[in-house]
Design an enzyme around this catalytic site. Sequence first.
Site, mmCIF file in Angstrom:
data_model
loop_
_atom_site.group_PDB
_atom_site.id
_atom_site.type_symbol
_atom_site.label_atom_id
_atom_site.label_comp_id
_atom_site.label_asym_id
_atom_site.label_seq_id
_atom_site.Cartn_x
_atom_site.Cartn_y
_atom_site.Cartn_z
ATOM 1 N N LYS A 121 34.689 41.182 40.951
ATOM 2 C CA LYS A 121 35.202 42.538 40.720
ATOM 3 C C LYS A 121 34.147 43.609 40.992
ATOM 4 O O LYS A 121 34.412 44.601 41.660
ATOM 5 C CB LYS A 121 35.697 42.666 39.271
ATOM 6 C CG LYS A 121 36.899 41.816 38.926
ATOM 7 C CD LYS A 121 37.365 42.093 37.515
ATOM 8 C CE LYS A 121 36.419 41.592 36.436
ATOM 9 N NZ LYS A 121 36.323 40.120 36.384
ATOM 10 N N THR A 122 32.968 43.414 40.430
ATOM 11 C CA THR A 122 31.932 44.433 40.560
ATOM 12 C C THR A 122 31.545 44.639 42.023
ATOM 13 O O THR A 122 31.420 45.773 42.498
ATOM 14 C CB THR A 122 30.701 44.056 39.730
ATOM 15 O OG1 THR A 122 31.066 44.004 38.342
ATOM 16 C CG2 THR A 122 29.584 45.062 39.906
ATOM 17 N N GLU A 165 36.894 49.078 38.256
ATOM 18 C CA GLU A 165 36.878 47.647 37.968
ATOM 19 C C GLU A 165 37.818 47.397 36.795
ATOM 20 O O GLU A 165 37.743 48.084 35.764
ATOM 21 C CB GLU A 165 35.449 47.216 37.619
ATOM 22 C CG GLU A 165 35.269 45.741 37.404
ATOM 23 C CD GLU A 165 33.813 45.351 37.283
ATOM 24 O OE1 GLU A 165 33.548 44.331 36.634
ATOM 25 O OE2 GLU A 165 32.940 46.063 37.828
#
Length: 464
Positions: A121-122, A165
């Site tokens: 995600k990051t 995110e």
Amino acid sequence: MAPAIPTAMERPHFIGIGGAGMSGIAKILARRGARVAGSDAKESPTADALRELGATVRIGHAADHLAEDASCVVVSSAIRADNPELARAAELGIPAVHRSDALASLMTGLRSIAVAGTHGKTTTTSMLAVALSGLGLDPSYAIGGDLAGPGTNARHGAGEIFVAEADESDRSFHKYAPEVAIVLNVELDHHANYASMDEIYESFEIFADRIVSGGTLVISADQQGAVELTGRLRTRSGLNIVTYGESDSADVRVHKITPRGLTSEVTVVVDGRFLTFTVSVPGSHYALNAVAALAAGVALGVPAHNLAAALGKYTGVKRRLQLKGEAAGVQVIDSYAHHPTEMTADLAAMRGASAGSRLLVVFQPHLFSRTQELGKEMGQALALADASLVLDIYPAREDPIDGVTSELIIAAARASGADVTAVHDMADVPGAVAGMARPGDLVLTMGAGDVTDLGPEILARLSS
């Protein structure tokens, strides 16, 4: 013009303001003109950055840190009910707002992209933020890590796009209503909150159902859990599904990923056209993250060839195979990987990027519950290294579980033929690494806890 600040967020007090997710929201609110305050366990560069934006940051948790005129207290799932500031807020009748609700309020009125998945995600959020910024679209963004380029985890932009995110760990991603959502992968994790894959699928289905009517879900065509989720969502009306990946069936298809040292060259097929661009971090999983970002940007209306060029300017995010330095011919690299899938992917990426080099790993397990459920798989992943040092479990928000220690991982690693040594005192690690390493080796500090702090210490010891 910046979106109006909700009344409840005009004078927010953040408990744990230095955390990656909390600090990003605090920075954006401060930029929008809110009177931000908060507390954190210790001093940090993040605390200093918030003060430069006008926020009041106090160290330690105490009831008198909370101003009586605070409009709300912002908390994450890691904040316990007996926190003195939270208890004081209850006495004063100041409402508690979950971090996800605060973030959702910042996204209101903007075209939002929410990036979800068990891993990646990051990185993917960061890639989108960098690419869209490079194209002059001036997005706002909130990320769970600091970009290597701009050096921050959040920004208040003047554009109409907000990239966020979306955290599935506590189901908080159910609060968002994005125009475009990304699901990178779906696996069982966060065992304190999810008991089965059925619960995971149900949670991701709720997230997908939150996409606005006519919006788009960008989802992996390769990863088993994502493919299963796609099958469950195909009957949803008003939802456009765009798949990406190496599968022949993918809507945005990866034609080829070519490793080039610590970078990769990626060729994709979009609407029948070939596009080639560079990803500045090694490994096919990072290349696929970039393709997901490309597909999401296209879904928002950004031309694919412009996005491909802009993605080539991405320089990484801290703790995602971040080179910390080199000493005595030894490179030290930091990895946030803490789930077996992430560990395997990063270790394989380093193998592919540095043929002939020995790979030495310093691994710190994260959470007792994760180690209890996945300790065997973590140990098996460490078999990809030439030698590993395994630290004690980093507890984060959890209390110990009887019988759950790093020995579960070590036993599984040794059963897989790995060379593994237990280290119980972090102060012993730099000396141990210096005694093992030789010129040409790669040292990887790995885990989601404070193992990242060891990189500079290892480099200093190697230099001495």
